[in-house]
Design an enzyme around this catalytic site. Structure first.
Site, short mmCIF file in Angstrom:
data_model
loop_
_atom_site.label_atom_id
_atom_site.label_comp_id
_atom_site.label_asym_id
_atom_site.label_seq_id
_atom_site.Cartn_x
_atom_site.Cartn_y
_atom_site.Cartn_z
N TYR A 53 0.63 -1.88 -1.71
CA TYR A 53 -0.64 -2.22 -2.38
C TYR A 53 -1.81 -2.02 -1.42
O TYR A 53 -1.67 -2.17 -0.22
CB TYR A 53 -0.61 -3.66 -2.92
CG TYR A 53 -0.33 -4.76 -1.93
CD1 TYR A 53 -1.35 -5.35 -1.19
CD2 TYR A 53 0.98 -5.23 -1.76
CE1 TYR A 53 -1.08 -6.39 -0.30
CE2 TYR A 53 1.25 -6.26 -0.85
CZ TYR A 53 0.21 -6.83 -0.14
OH TYR A 53 0.48 -7.83 0.75
N HIS A 66 6.82 -4.55 1.77
CA HIS A 66 7.28 -5.58 2.71
C HIS A 66 7.74 -6.82 1.96
O HIS A 66 7.28 -7.09 0.86
CB HIS A 66 6.18 -5.96 3.71
CG HIS A 66 4.95 -6.49 3.04
ND1 HIS A 66 3.97 -5.68 2.52
CD2 HIS A 66 4.54 -7.76 2.77
CE1 HIS A 66 3.02 -6.41 1.96
NE2 HIS A 66 3.34 -7.70 2.10
N ARG A 115 -1.03 -1.84 2.39
CA ARG A 115 0.13 -2.49 2.98
C ARG A 115 1.39 -1.71 2.60
O ARG A 115 1.61 -1.39 1.43
CB ARG A 115 0.30 -3.92 2.43
CG ARG A 115 -0.77 -4.96 2.73
CD ARG A 115 -1.04 -5.22 4.18
NE ARG A 115 0.04 -5.09 5.15
CZ ARG A 115 0.98 -5.99 5.45
NH1 ARG A 115 1.00 -7.14 4.82
NH2 ARG A 115 1.90 -5.77 6.37
N HIS A 140 7.91 -10.96 2.57
CA HIS A 140 7.45 -12.06 3.43
C HIS A 140 8.61 -13.01 3.66
O HIS A 140 9.27 -13.43 2.69
CB HIS A 140 6.32 -12.83 2.75
CG HIS A 140 5.04 -12.05 2.62
ND1 HIS A 140 4.05 -12.08 3.57
CD2 HIS A 140 4.60 -11.22 1.65
CE1 HIS A 140 3.03 -11.31 3.18
NE2 HIS A 140 3.35 -10.77 2.01
N TYR A 174 1.25 -9.32 -6.91
CA TYR A 174 1.81 -10.67 -6.72
C TYR A 174 1.50 -11.52 -7.93
O TYR A 174 0.42 -11.41 -8.54
CB TYR A 174 1.19 -11.35 -5.50
CG TYR A 174 1.70 -10.83 -4.18
CD1 TYR A 174 2.80 -11.40 -3.57
CD2 TYR A 174 1.05 -9.78 -3.54
CE1 TYR A 174 3.26 -10.94 -2.35
CE2 TYR A 174 1.50 -9.30 -2.33
CZ TYR A 174 2.60 -9.89 -1.73
OH TYR A 174 3.05 -9.42 -0.54
FE LIG Z 1 2.17 -9.20 1.15
#
Ligand SMILES: [Fe+2]
Lengths: 189, 231
Positions: free
Chosen positions: B146, B158, B155, B160, B107
């Site tokens: 990640y 995905h 995770r 958000h 991110y």
């Molecule tokens: Fe996330």
């Protein structure tokens, strides 16, 4: 055709770039630098803490409220945002600038005392918590149908902000305890 | 005095199986953040039944592939769907905000300290406002998986999603997953929704026909919000 609702998932820690824009925490204007809404400008600040009393950083605090005359959204003051967002800092603190909301109609013939609806989203919250901030020294609080329905006075009192000053603008503190002693009253919508 | 009761606007009882609980020990950070007291039922008032209205966004805000000097790295995808109420009617004018990791699962955020590269051509955030049919769309790249810090699990890929308006009760933040992802089975966040059918509603449908031929793959993801759309 009836559809089943989409479930909630945590907001996670990395939402800032998508959800936060300049002046989101200032409800007193619809657009940055635009005309100011009618009414008394006030400030609400508070701290979000967890079950250990530790501060919760990066929590999105979302506010929705009536304007100074008690009207919501498009029914109300065209200069009032009504909706705002703040995010907690490393000390778990958030801050919002807004106007004192007017009383709004409740069920039946009742009136609801001035209040702000607050929803909190954060890492470790798989779904939001929703609460209401009411104001101290409001005679209407005793008649408010939502406050009156909470029989435990210590739970009810978590919904009343504290006055921080008598100056201008008036400042109020509304702390939010997610869990444990002093836990804030949250609502099931 | 006028009677304030507008009975038809009270929403039907909630589908309790749709959401995860507050406390889900496999997702460790819920342990100290889950309220101990059950939430207090609140009969909806005008405060909960109203919400902000959004004007249509600027063109291009829903295209995450055009935020740098050239295209971001990754498998290009188009994600389309509708925002609907529980009767299947469209929620028009809802703000749909989306954010995600880049193709390496990183991110663009100061607190993402993982050892993975940023993509100079990818910010990873977009928005759009639903049209009269409740439709939204995003152009982006498929995010990477990640690892969760200090944990054994990763995770799954995905996106958000945040959907705001037109009422406080309808407000939703969720995540969209990809079909067939082997990481779903060990993801404590996905699996926090106990009802299998309910959690599978978070998995997009592979819909190549929604992509651009020879350019991007398509996925369909409808989002159903609580309550009823305004007439
Ligand atoms: Fe996330």
């Amino acid at each position: 055709m009836t559809r089943k609702r989409t479930g909630s998932q945590t907001i996670g820690p990395f939402f800032n770039v998508a959800l936060l824009r300049e002046d989101d925490s200032d409800l007193t204007r619809r657009t940055p630098g635009g005309p100011q809404a009618e009414g008394e400008v006030i400030e609400i600040r508070g701290r979000v803490t967890d079950g250990d009393g530790a501060p919760c950083p990066s929590v999105l605090v979302e506010a929705w409220q009536a304007d100074a005359a008690g009207h919501h959204g498009t029914e109300g003051d065209p200069n009032f945002a009504g909706f705002g967002r703040a995010v907690t800092d490393n000390d778990g603190c958030y801050q919002l600038a807004t106007v004192m909301p007017g009383p709004v109609p409740g069920k039946g013939n009742s009136w609801q005392a001035p209040h702000i609806s607050l929803s909190l989203f954060g890492s470790g919250l798989l779904k939001r918590v929703t609460t209401r901030a009411y104001f101290p020294d409001q005679d209407m609080n005793t008649e408010d149908p939502v406050l009156s329905a909470i029989s435990d006075g210590s739970v009810r009192s978590t919904l009343i902000a504290k006055s921080l000053n008598s100056g201008n603008p008036r400042k109020f503190e509304f702390n939010i305890v997610l869990q444990g002693p002093g836990e804030t009253a949250f609502f099931d919508l | 005095m006028a009677n304030h009761d507008t009975g038809e606007r009270y929403f039907p009882a909630d589908d309790e199986t749709a959401d995860p609980p507050y406390l889900h020990a496999d997702y460790g950070s819920t342990v100290k953040k889950s309220p101990a007291r059950p939430p207090i039922p609140l009969e909806h008032t005008i405060t909960e039944l109203t919400g902000p209205v959004f004007e249509a966004g600027q063109a291009g805000e829903n295209d995450l592939t055009q935020q740098g000097g050239s295209l971001p790295i990754g498998e290009r995808i188009d994600v389309r769907g509708r925002v609907l109420d529980e009767d299947g009617n469209p929620y028009a004018g809802a703000l749909v905000e989306m954010w995600q990791a880049n193709a390496a699962g990183k991110y663009r955020h100061l607190n993402d300290g993982r050892d993975a590269p940023l993509d100079p051509n990818f910010i990873g955030a977009g928005r759009c406002v639903t049209d009269a049919d409740g439709a939204y769309s995003f152009k982006t790249i498929r995010p990477g998986a990640y690892p969760v810090p200090d944990s054994e699990w990763w995770r799954p890929a995905h996106l958000h999603f945040s959907v705001t308006g037109p009422s406080v009760v309808a407000r939703l933040i969720t995540q969209m997953y990809f079909p067939g992802d082997p990481l779903l089975g060990a993801d404590a966040i996905y699996k926090s929704i106990a009802d299998q059918e309910a959690r599978e509603r978070l998995i997009a449908r592979f819909a190549p026909e929604l992509g651009e031929r020879g350019r991007s793959l398509g996925y369909e993801f409808d989002i159903v919000l609580r309550g009823r759309a305004r007439d």
